[in-house]
Design a protein around this motif. Structure first.
Motif, PDB file in Angstrom:
ATOM      1  N   ASP A   1       5.080 -29.879   4.279  1.00  0.00           N
ATOM      2  CA  ASP A   1       4.573 -29.829   2.905  1.00  0.00           C
ATOM      3  C   ASP A   1       4.944 -31.118   2.181  1.00  0.00           C
ATOM      4  O   ASP A   1       5.935 -31.772   2.501  1.00  0.00           O
TER       5      ASP A   1
ATOM      6  N   SER B   1       6.429 -32.555  -0.537  1.00  0.00           N
ATOM      7  CA  SER B   1       7.332 -32.388  -1.670  1.00  0.00           C
ATOM      8  C   SER B   1       7.864 -33.737  -2.132  1.00  0.00           C
ATOM      9  O   SER B   1       7.999 -33.987  -3.319  1.00  0.00           O
TER      10      SER B   1
ATOM     11  N   ASP C   1       7.669 -24.590   1.511  1.00  0.00           N
ATOM     12  CA  ASP C   1       8.268 -24.776   2.843  1.00  0.00           C
ATOM     13  C   ASP C   1       7.804 -23.681   3.806  1.00  0.00           C
ATOM     14  O   ASP C   1       7.535 -23.953   4.983  1.00  0.00           O
TER      15      ASP C   1
HETATM   16 MG   LIG Z   1       9.334 -29.037   3.086  1.00  0.00          MG
END
Ligand SMILES: [Mg+2]
Length: 348
Positions: free
Chosen positions: A244, A246, A87
């Motif tokens: 990101d 994830s 993050d």
């Molecule tokens: Mg994230």
């Protein structure tokens, strides 16, 4: 860490575990920003002049984010920290300090890890081995946390990073015409998870070489947070928006489009599939922790940053109300891409 009295955890007791954690936390070299770590009621953080703090928190729960019978404890510790670091990477932030709260069933605290009969260390010790190894790699000190006996194993991680004021990479900066890029490859974590399932299923037999197992499992067990790539994107002013990966490309791209008020088209043949990964795993597998970012069409985006390849996978369009935000094209034929990555509380 240290002021809560939650009852002894395992035979060593909570205080002994905390003493060990504190000792190990002290061994990680501090980056600039953390003034006071474990030992007082609070940690003290002083960001640089003209810096903002980036703070993120992630919960890892046994049976939800990892499986005690599949994931080695050091991988659980590594992955817990990766979630936070990733993050920070997505914001282009420099890691300053980590905070870790652990809930541990009594039998995992002191006894040798029964999921691995050859192991002499406890599950918690092995978890911390994985956690601190990655913390050291990225120079992020453990600055506090909590420890409690818990009916289920869980790790709550808070990461604090710093970024020059007004320069953080946001999800909301993408504009029509931007190109869409990813770091690394996609679907590797899903391939690794499938292999873990096979490893734990006596009906599926190898033989696979050790190297083959290592290659297949490592994106799942030891994903790499793209801190250096995030920092480079911000410092060089390359990205207009970033997130990101994830939950999975299909879901995370939808988040980016929503925050930016745009739509996007992925070109399926451009996707950098991890070895052995299917298109579905690359789109929906999740846990790859690569960066997805956008850049203006005239921006010269390097082919790799710090050894990690960068691939253009599509482009950003105007957002149109009531039309699907994310499309996937094969050649010239584009169809809507449903967000089928990881979602808690979803019906499926
Ligand atoms: Mg994230």
């Amino acid at each position: 860490m240290g002021k809560k009295r939650a009852g002894g955890v395992g035979a060593g007791g909570e205080l002994e575990v905390i003493r060990q954690i504190r000792e190990r936390a002290g061994a990680v070299r501090r980056g600039s920003g953390l003034r006071l770590g474990i030992g007082d009621d609070c940690a003290l953080i002083r960001p640089g002049r003209d810096e903002e703090l980036a703070v993120t928190t992630d919960l890892s729960i046994a049976g939800r984010h990892f499986r005690l019978d599949w994931h080695p404890p050091e991988a659980v510790g590594h992955r817990a920290l990766v979630r936070g670091l990733s993050d920070l990477a997505a914001m282009g932030a420099r890691p300053v300090a980590a905070f870790l709260s652990l809930g541990v069933p009594r039998e995992l605290a002191a006894a040798p890890d029964r999921t691995r009969p050859s192991s002499k260390t406890s599950w918690v010790d092995s978890f911390l081995n994985g956690f601190f190894a990655l913390a050291k790699t990225h120079g992020v000190p453990l600055a506090g946390g909590d420890l409690a006996e818990s009916p289920v194993a869980l790790a709550d991680i808070v990461l604090v990073g710093a970024v020059p004021r007004g320069t953080a990479l946001l999800r909301s900066g993408a504009r029509a015409g931007d190109r869409l890029y990813v770091t690394g490859t996609l679907g590797g974590a899903a391939v690794g998870l499938k292999r873990l399932a096979e490893l734990n299923n006596p009906e599926v037999s190898g033989p696979f070489s050790d190297e083959e197992w290592h290659d297949a499992l490592s994106p799942q067990l030891h994903p790499k947070p793209r801190i250096r790539q995030g920092l480079a994107l911000r410092r060089r002013g390359l990205a207009t928006a970033a997130i990101d990966l994830s939950d999975g490309l299909s879901t995370d791209l939808a988040h980016l489009c929503e925050e930016s008020g745009v739509s996007a088209t992925i070109q399926s043949e451009l996707l950098p599939l991890a070895k052995g990964a299917t298109l579905d795993q690359a789109l929906n597998g999740g846990e790859d922790y690569e960066l997805l970012f956008t850049a203006r069409p005239k921006t010269l985006v390097p082919r790799s940053i710090a050894g990690v390849p960068i691939t253009c996978i599509g482009h950003i369009n105007e957002g149109v109300a009531d039309e699907p935000a994310v499309m996937i094209a094969t050649g010239r034929v584009a169809v809507p891409l449903e967000a089928r990555g990881w979602q808690h509380f979803s019906k499926t």
